[in-house]
Design a protein around this motif. Sequence first.
Motif, PDB file in Angstrom:
ATOM      1  N   THR A   6      -7.435  48.446  12.867  1.00 50.29           N
ATOM      2  CA  THR A   6      -8.802  47.948  12.701  1.00 50.29           C
ATOM      3  C   THR A   6      -9.194  47.198  13.962  1.00 50.29           C
ATOM      4  O   THR A   6      -8.470  46.323  14.425  1.00 50.29           O
ATOM      5  CB  THR A   6      -8.925  47.032  11.465  1.00 50.29           C
ATOM      6  OG1 THR A   6      -8.120  45.867  11.650  1.00 50.29           O
ATOM      7  CG2 THR A   6      -8.484  47.753  10.206  1.00 50.29           C
ATOM      8  N   GLY A   7     -10.322  47.595  14.513  1.00 49.35           N
ATOM      9  CA  GLY A   7     -10.802  46.996  15.757  1.00 49.35           C
ATOM     10  C   GLY A   7     -10.606  47.971  16.897  1.00 49.35           C
ATOM     11  O   GLY A   7      -9.478  48.324  17.229  1.00 49.35           O
ATOM     12  N   ASP A  30     -13.806  50.793  12.956  1.00 49.20           N
ATOM     13  CA  ASP A  30     -14.632  49.851  13.705  1.00 49.20           C
ATOM     14  C   ASP A  30     -16.081  50.044  13.263  1.00 49.20           C
ATOM     15  O   ASP A  30     -16.430  51.085  12.693  1.00 49.20           O
ATOM     16  CB  ASP A  30     -14.499  50.078  15.215  1.00 49.20           C
ATOM     17  CG  ASP A  30     -14.989  48.890  16.024  1.00 49.20           C
ATOM     18  OD1 ASP A  30     -14.149  48.024  16.362  1.00 49.20           O
ATOM     19  OD2 ASP A  30     -16.194  48.816  16.307  1.00 49.20           O
ATOM     20  N   THR A  73      -9.057  43.069  15.325  1.00 46.24           N
ATOM     21  CA  THR A  73     -10.464  42.819  15.628  1.00 46.24           C
ATOM     22  C   THR A  73     -10.552  41.535  16.457  1.00 46.24           C
ATOM     23  O   THR A  73      -9.543  40.848  16.655  1.00 46.24           O
ATOM     24  CB  THR A  73     -11.310  42.664  14.343  1.00 46.24           C
ATOM     25  OG1 THR A  73     -10.995  41.421  13.723  1.00 46.24           O
ATOM     26  CG2 THR A  73     -11.081  43.816  13.373  1.00 46.24           C
TER      27      THR A  73
END
Length: 134
Positions: A6-7, A30, A73
């Motif tokens: 994630t990110g 994202d 993130t």
Amino acid sequence: MNIIITGAGAVGYHLAKMLSSELHNIYLIDQCQDRLNEIQSNLDIFTIKGDAKSILILKEVKIEACDLLIAVTSSEETNLLISILGKKFGAKRTIARINNLELTGPVNTALMESLGVDTLISPVKLASEEINRL
């Protein structure tokens, strides 16, 4: 291995690039579609536009079959929440990027593990360790 990142910032992209070369199934989540398009044109990975804190998004990427969830993130709080949710929904191992070095102490590390965050990584701490090593 099924890996969710994630990110899609510099750290997320670097991890996706490294891990995709090892023939893993990589899912990169994202909120910026332009960034995801750019990355997908360079890497053989799955990209999902959305908020990784969303339970629907986590279920869409089959979090229950995830071997490794890496939350990188720009928000420490978001990374911790994603890791906790991921573990609760079945991710085998979770890693969260943090900035607050206080969380890396032994007592806090045990607390984070009890919540579902297996490993905490701090770019600041890693950089200082590398500088000391050199």
